[in-house]
Design a protein around this motif. Structure first.
Motif, mmCIF file in Angstrom:
data_model
loop_
_atom_site.group_PDB
_atom_site.id
_atom_site.type_symbol
_atom_site.label_atom_id
_atom_site.label_comp_id
_atom_site.label_asym_id
_atom_site.label_seq_id
_atom_site.Cartn_x
_atom_site.Cartn_y
_atom_site.Cartn_z
ATOM 1 N N ALA A 147 0.848 -1.192 0.000
ATOM 2 C CA ALA A 147 0.000 0.000 0.000
ATOM 3 C C ALA A 147 0.886 1.247 0.000
ATOM 4 O O ALA A 147 1.992 1.231 0.566
ATOM 5 C CB ALA A 147 -0.904 0.006 1.224
ATOM 6 N N PRO A 148 0.443 2.320 -0.634
ATOM 7 C CA PRO A 148 1.297 3.522 -0.718
ATOM 8 C C PRO A 148 1.825 3.995 0.631
ATOM 9 O O PRO A 148 3.008 4.334 0.750
ATOM 10 C CB PRO A 148 0.362 4.558 -1.366
ATOM 11 C CG PRO A 148 -0.595 3.752 -2.165
ATOM 12 C CD PRO A 148 -0.826 2.491 -1.385
ATOM 13 N N GLU A 149 0.981 3.993 1.661
ATOM 14 C CA GLU A 149 1.426 4.525 2.946
ATOM 15 C C GLU A 149 2.239 3.524 3.751
ATOM 16 O O GLU A 149 2.757 3.865 4.828
ATOM 17 C CB GLU A 149 0.226 5.007 3.761
ATOM 18 C CG GLU A 149 -0.641 6.047 3.072
ATOM 19 C CD GLU A 149 0.121 7.303 2.667
ATOM 20 O OE1 GLU A 149 1.277 7.473 3.080
ATOM 21 O OE2 GLU A 149 -0.452 8.124 1.927
ATOM 22 N N PRO B 67 6.072 3.082 7.693
ATOM 23 C CA PRO B 67 6.678 2.196 8.688
ATOM 24 C C PRO B 67 7.935 1.490 8.175
ATOM 25 O O PRO B 67 8.879 1.276 8.943
ATOM 26 C CB PRO B 67 5.567 1.198 9.023
ATOM 27 C CG PRO B 67 4.624 1.271 7.875
ATOM 28 C CD PRO B 67 4.687 2.681 7.393
ATOM 29 N N ILE B 68 7.957 1.123 6.895
ATOM 30 C CA ILE B 68 9.139 0.438 6.361
ATOM 31 C C ILE B 68 10.334 1.381 6.367
ATOM 32 O O ILE B 68 11.440 1.020 6.801
ATOM 33 C CB ILE B 68 8.858 -0.099 4.949
ATOM 34 C CG1 ILE B 68 7.768 -1.182 5.011
ATOM 35 C CG2 ILE B 68 10.135 -0.666 4.323
ATOM 36 C CD1 ILE B 68 7.276 -1.632 3.651
ATOM 37 N N LEU C 172 5.630 2.335 15.886
ATOM 38 C CA LEU C 172 5.647 2.748 14.490
ATOM 39 C C LEU C 172 4.364 3.485 14.120
ATOM 40 O O LEU C 172 3.287 3.190 14.642
ATOM 41 C CB LEU C 172 5.802 1.534 13.572
ATOM 42 C CG LEU C 172 7.113 0.758 13.656
ATOM 43 C CD1 LEU C 172 7.110 -0.374 12.637
ATOM 44 C CD2 LEU C 172 8.310 1.662 13.442
ATOM 45 N N PHE C 173 4.498 4.430 13.207
ATOM 46 C CA PHE C 173 3.351 5.102 12.615
ATOM 47 C C PHE C 173 3.003 4.352 11.340
ATOM 48 O O PHE C 173 3.782 4.335 10.394
ATOM 49 C CB PHE C 173 3.708 6.559 12.318
ATOM 50 C CG PHE C 173 2.595 7.354 11.677
ATOM 51 C CD1 PHE C 173 1.271 7.184 12.057
ATOM 52 C CD2 PHE C 173 2.882 8.304 10.699
ATOM 53 C CE1 PHE C 173 0.253 7.919 11.478
ATOM 54 C CE2 PHE C 173 1.873 9.053 10.116
ATOM 55 C CZ PHE C 173 0.558 8.865 10.510
ATOM 56 N N ASN C 174 1.830 3.706 11.331
ATOM 57 C CA ASN C 174 1.414 2.920 10.169
ATOM 58 C C ASN C 174 0.018 3.355 9.721
ATOM 59 O O ASN C 174 -0.987 2.844 10.217
ATOM 60 C CB ASN C 174 1.406 1.426 10.494
ATOM 61 C CG ASN C 174 0.892 0.606 9.316
ATOM 62 O OD1 ASN C 174 1.058 1.004 8.167
ATOM 63 N ND2 ASN C 174 0.277 -0.532 9.603
ATOM 64 N N PRO D 200 -3.353 0.114 5.503
ATOM 65 C CA PRO D 200 -4.306 -0.890 6.003
ATOM 66 C C PRO D 200 -3.611 -2.101 6.627
ATOM 67 O O PRO D 200 -2.493 -2.455 6.261
ATOM 68 C CB PRO D 200 -5.064 -1.315 4.737
ATOM 69 C CG PRO D 200 -4.844 -0.222 3.756
ATOM 70 C CD PRO D 200 -3.490 0.335 4.051
ATOM 71 N N ILE D 201 -4.298 -2.704 7.578
ATOM 72 C CA ILE D 201 -3.890 -3.997 8.129
ATOM 73 C C ILE D 201 -4.834 -5.045 7.551
ATOM 74 O O ILE D 201 -6.051 -4.900 7.628
ATOM 75 C CB ILE D 201 -3.956 -3.999 9.666
ATOM 76 C CG1 ILE D 201 -2.957 -2.976 10.229
ATOM 77 C CG2 ILE D 201 -3.656 -5.380 10.231
ATOM 78 C CD1 ILE D 201 -2.986 -2.846 11.730
ATOM 79 N N THR D 202 -4.254 -6.086 6.973
ATOM 80 C CA THR D 202 -5.080 -7.076 6.263
ATOM 81 C C THR D 202 -5.576 -8.172 7.192
ATOM 82 O O THR D 202 -5.084 -8.328 8.293
ATOM 83 C CB THR D 202 -4.271 -7.703 5.127
ATOM 84 O OG1 THR D 202 -3.105 -8.335 5.665
ATOM 85 C CG2 THR D 202 -3.843 -6.647 4.118
#
Length: 520
Positions: free
Chosen positions: A187-189, A193-194, A513-515, A518-520
């Motif tokens: 996902a773009p955002e 976190p990465i 972390l700032f994430n 989406p979380i799948t």
């Protein structure tokens, strides 16, 4: 700045208020525990009701719909008539509309450079890439939350069995987090976190000795956390699912063996005299109150100006605590491009909050309000005092490593833990943290200097607070004097000559972390 009138009143137990600007129609009560109804001030102002410490009192009648002014800015709209001498509390004030982002001045009032400060140094750890650390730490990255428990066991054994053999290494820590799998990795955002994890591994306090513990089936493959140019990624990664591991003990031994090799390298590091220009200092506030923008944050701002004059790098952050004061910052941008970058980060966060069904007004905590901050506008105007008066030289998106010297805005959420994590990723090696309500916040990865806004807090938390800026409110010190004291304390802490209380107690918060993906 405090007026001469305020300073003159700051003796004994006489009733005292602080009015920050000639246009202000409110002032805050200085006296500990507040003042009762009927209190008469030297200028004749009489309280109509009890007003708690740090809360606002109306200096003149404010009509319904009238502007409530503090810092020379509108901090509220009166929802009803507020008589002179009344407590201007939250329920009688509406939050003003945020400044429009499409009508801001850009680089129109760029501050002239202050005279350089030469000759200031600290004792730091110089790294092969030219950066300079203030600690000597082995940091072990993780690519997924699944390995956290295993790494915790390994770190405990490393500290007990290996660290005593390497006395020049301060500590070994795990850079653990709740990311890496079960997430929309493309996902773009997800880049935020990465990028944060990649940047964290390269913090100057870690000496460039990167190692990663992964599971083996996660979406965030371990190799992505090994910086380019570090040789074969396989030499820096322990995967728990590798077939060579026969049980849990084998996994722990592999982690310890890789750690031992890196400890041997880090143990060769020695402090050496470095110019203050090599410092990267993060500024943050938490548990804020109405004194934050009067005492502690202006002191941080003065110290920030001194650091910039030394050629150092200073990061201030917290988008929602900048948004309502953005009209004061874009004119200070060094170039129109820097101003555009500031606006870009404000707009991104506006959209992020809107998508979540919230806006900036959700920011003040109950403690902030109890400390006298009615809304986010008032909080933001006090928060930006940390930035001092220098030109803003650059802007970082969340998790980006710092590139320029000077005063930098590092875009982060206002959450203490998320902001601290992102500032570490951007490369801070010391953090200065102001607080009015108090918090035991600390970072294992970099020393944190805690500055109190009020003397009462500093005395009550004498073994948690490193510097009492409340002396400004009582007239015992000036912002300039406190700024210089903080500047010298930063150099001492960076050199290892003084240890802040969080390090002495080992009080450290988890990385967060700032994430926004989406979380799948």
């Amino acid at each position: 700045m405090l007026s001469a009138e305020t300073t003159a009143r700051a003796e004994g137990d006489a009733p005292r208020t602080i009015r920050l600007h000639a246009d202000d129609n409110v002032a805050i009560v200085v006296n500990a525990f507040g003042l009762p109804a009927g209190t008469v001030f030297p200028d004749g102002l009489t309280l109509r009701e009890f007003v708690p410490q740090g809360h606002k009192v109306a200096l003149a009648d404010i009509p319904e719909g009238g502007h409530v002014r503090r810092y020379g800015e509108v901090v509220g709209i009166a929802l009803r008539f507020i008589p002179e001498g009344s407590w201007v509390e939250e329920s009688c004030v509406e939050t003003p509309i945020a400044p429009a982002l499409d009508a801001l001045e850009k680089a129109t009032r760029v501050p002239a450079a202050l005279p350089p400060l030469d000759g200031y140094t600290f004792e730091g750890f110089r790294n092969p890439d030219g950066s300079v650390g203030t600690k000597n730490i082995l940091a072990i990255s993780t690519s997924v939350q699944c390995v956290t428990g295993t790494l915790d066991v390994a770190v405990k054994r490393i500290r007990e069995e290996l660290l005593p053999r390497f006395p020049n290494v301060d500590d070994v820590i795990g850079l653990t987090h709740a990311y890496g799998c079960g997430v929309a990795i493309n996902a773009p955002e997800a880049g935020i976190p990465i990028r944060t994890l990649q940047s964290l591994a390269r913090n100057p306090n870690f000496g460039g000795e990167v190692m990663v513990v992964g599971l083996g089936c996660e979406k965030l493959v371990s190799e992505r956390l090994v910086p380019a140019g570090k040789g074969a990624a396989e030499d820096s990664v322990v995967r728990l699912q590798d077939e060579r591991h026969e049980g849990f003990g084998s996994m722990i031994e592999s982690i310890m063996a890789m750690a031992e090799a890196r400890l041997a390298v880090l143990d060769q590091r020695r402090r050496e005299t470095c110019p203050a220009s090599e410092l990267v200092v993060g500024l943050q506030c938490g548990g804020s109150d109405a004194f934050s923008g009067v005492t502690a944050n202006p002191s941080l701002g003065f110290a920030a100006d001194l650091l910039v004059r030394c050629g150092a790098t200073v990061l201030f952050s917290e988008v929602t605590e900048v948004r309502d004061a953005i009209h004061l910052l874009t004119p200070r941008a060094a170039t129109p491009e820097v101003a555009d970058a500031l606006i870009r980060e404000m707009a991104w966060y506006d959209a992020y909050l809107e998508k979540g069904g919230a806006d900036r007004r959700a920011n003040p905590s109950p403690g902030n309000k109890k400390g006298g901050l009615n809304n986010i506008v008032e909080k933001a105007l006090g928060s930006v005092a940390k930035s001092g008066t220098s030109a803003i030289a650059g802007v970082l998106s969340p998790g980006e490593r710092v590139r320029e010297k000077g005063l930098i805005f590092a875009a982060t959420p206002a959450s203490d833990f998320v902001c601290g994590t992102l500032q570490l990723a951007s490369g801070i090696t010391v953090q200065v943290f102001s607080t009015g309500r108090g918090t035991p916040y600390g970072l294992a990865q970099a020393p944190v200097i805690k500055v109190a806004t009020r003397t009462e807090l500093s005395q009550r938390w004498s073994d948690l607070i490193d510097l009492d800026a409340g002396r400004i409110a009582t007239g015992q010190s000036t912002i300039e004097e406190m700024g210089w004291e903080l500047f010298h304390l930063i150099l001492d802490v960076a050199s290892g000559r003084k240890r802040p209380w969080s390090d002495r107690w080992g009080l450290y918060n988890d990385l967060t972390l700032f994430n926004p993906a989406p979380i799948t």
